[in-house]
Design an enzyme around this catalytic site. Structure first.
Site, PDB file in Angstrom:
ATOM      1  N   HIS A  64      -6.550  -5.450  -0.969  1.00  4.68           N
ATOM      2  CA  HIS A  64      -6.484  -4.741  -0.701  1.00  4.68           C
ATOM      3  C   HIS A  64      -5.259  -6.024  -0.263  1.00  4.68           C
ATOM      4  CE1 HIS A  64      -3.885  -1.334  -0.679  1.00  4.68           C
ATOM      5  NE2 HIS A  64      -4.119  -1.265   0.982  1.00  4.68           N
TER       6      HIS A  64
ATOM      7  N   SER B  22       0.845  -1.215  -0.104  1.00  9.49           N
ATOM      8  CA  SER B  22      -0.067   0.156  -0.566  1.00  9.49           C
ATOM      9  C   SER B  22       1.313   0.991   0.357  1.00  9.49           C
ATOM     10  CB  SER B  22      -1.105   0.291   1.114  1.00  9.49           C
ATOM     11  OG  SER B  22      -1.922   0.766   1.364  1.00  9.49           O
TER      12      SER B  22
END
Length: 467
Positions: A440, A329
């Site tokens: 994610h 991320s």
């Protein structure tokens, strides 16, 4: 009694949270009838139990920042929530607001000034809050006037907790070497571990990191965890991997969890030193530190990373010619950024990274987070481009492994795909691995095993095997 559900709201409402009022006659809800993914429009409403689907929830308050973790005091007189400052989209302080009207009070800005993860109301009207304090997670008891006292006796870091009316406390606690277990005790008293779900993992020989401090380029104090290789001999110089956490409003903690400790423990077991720095912008160090990289991703925060590498080299632990970087991320962004800014890193792993901040804004599921840092690309495009790794990709030379979930809507696939194509364009050694069905955060065991194996092999090939 009737075993029939009663619909209380109708129309274009999106209800995010709700809590019972103690009297049982209404619900206090966080909701909006103007939902838009690019803005936060929730307000606090009351919904009477005798209402009909055509009745409108009654608006109570419109907090100025995004808020969450809504709760009602035991006496039903106040509502509480966690919210940020300056219109930020992430929680930091604990607020209490009288339901009868009046301004909300920030109970923790002055007394604690650390990010509030969770909290509960106690029967006497005080609150107990779970608070990020550097690498540790603490519990604080907070009185109605805002005075805060740390709860003593914690030898683990709470991940979640609750207490009953008598003051008995139960929590899920963890450290880097003692993964998640159940603990019980009392608020302010001793806690006892009562489960052993992760005995097998503990017996695998987890490495205990050392918490170190160093000064960055401008004198800012940075805290980091340093993992030395299992069986490390003092004075030996070994390859180093620095890992950057997600966020940037996140942190590394004394906790065994994904991406950070998993990568660190894996690499430490294979002969690497691993550094986990809480660079500026991290939570757990106060609001000013958290907001210090606003509009400056890849600026001071990246210099904090480089200063951390210098520190481990200076301590005689790391071989300065064999240094890698990785993360997920925002950590993936930092890995992408690093390879476009310097040749110092000999290998990089970028998981679910951000390469083009303007394109990210237009394609992610909720851009309010990015807007707080950079406004919008429609009005401030130059700032987005200045902080985007893709702007400088022609300068990259570092071998880079890119990992991405196909169904990621937080940092969409195009961010990794675009950076991979740029690296290929300029002849940089790279691999792009796309995992089907994953978002994610990965969930399928075979994918987790695969990407951890690839990470180890990538660093081995470029930091150990290559001379």
């Amino acid at each position: 009694a009737t075993k029939k559900a009663q619909q209380l709201t109708g129309g274009r409402w999106r209800v995010s949270e709700f809590r019972w009022a103690p009297a049982g006659d209404r619900l206090i809800v966080s909701a909006t009838d103007k939902y838009a993914p690019e803005t936060f429009t929730n307000k606090i409403y009351a919904v009477e139990l005798n209402s009909t689907p055509t009745a409108q929830p009654r608006e109570l308050f419109a907090p100025p920042s995004e808020f969450g973790n809504l709760k009602v005091s035991p006496d039903g007189a106040s509502v509480s929530y966690v919210a940020g400052r300056m219109g930020s989209p992430f929680g930091h302080d604990l607020y209490v607001q009288p339901l009868a009207g009046g301004a909300a009070r920030d109970l923790t800005a002055a007394s604690i000034d650390r990010s509030i993860e969770n909290y509960i109301w106690m029967p006497d009207g005080s609150l107990v809050a779970q608070v990020q304090t550097g690498f540790k997670t603490s519990l604080y008891r907070i009185t109605p006037d805002g005075k805060a006292t740390a709860v003593s006796g914690l030898t683990t870091n709470p991940l979640d907790f609750d207490a009953n009316k008598s003051g008995s406390l139960a929590l899920v606690g963890q450290t880097q070497t003692n993964p998640r277990e159940l603990w019980v005790g009392t608020v302010g008293g001793a806690l006892t571990q009562v489960s052993n779900f992760n005995d097998g993992l503990r017996k695998a020989g987890l490495v205990e990191p050392e918490v170190i401090e160093y000064r960055s380029f401008d004198g800012t104090k940075i805290e980091a965890e340093l993992f030395k290789p299992r069986g490390y001999v003092e004075g030996t110089k070994v390859p180093l991997v620095v890992l950057v956490h997600g966020g940037p409003t996140g942190r590394w903690a004394d906790a065994y969890n994904s991406h950070g400790s998993t990568w660190a423990q894996l690499l430490a077991s294979r002969g690497y030193a691993v550094l986990l720095p809480n660079v500026r912008g991290s939570t757990g160090y106060g609001w000013q530190f958290l907001a210090s990289n606003r509009g400056d991703w890849g600026g001071g925060d990246f210099k904090d990373v480089l200063a951390g590498v210098d520190e481990v080299v200076k301590r005689g632990v790391a071989d300065g010619t064999r240094v890698g970087i990785g993360g997920w991320s925002y950590g993936g962004f930092m890995a992408m950024w690093a390879v476009t800014q310097t040749d110092r890193f000999k290998a990089a792993v970028a998981g679910a990274g951000l390469s083009d901040l303007a394109a990210e804004f237009g394609t992610e599921d909720s851009p309010t987070y990015d807007e707080w840092f950079y406004q919008t690309p429609y009005e401030n495009l130059a700032a987005f481009q200045k902080s985007s790794p893709i702007t400088y990709v022609k300068s990259a030379k570092t071998p880079t492994l890119i990992l991405q979930g196909e169904n990621d809507v937080t940092d969409p696939m195009g961010q990794s795909q675009q950076f991979y194509r740029g690296l290929k364009r300029y002849g940089v050694e790279t691999e792009f691995v796309l995992y089907p069905r994953e978002g994610h955060g990965f969930r399928e065991e075979k994918h987790i095993v695969d990407y951890l194996s690839r990470i180890a092999a990538w660093f081995d090939a470029h930091l150990k095997d290559a001379k």
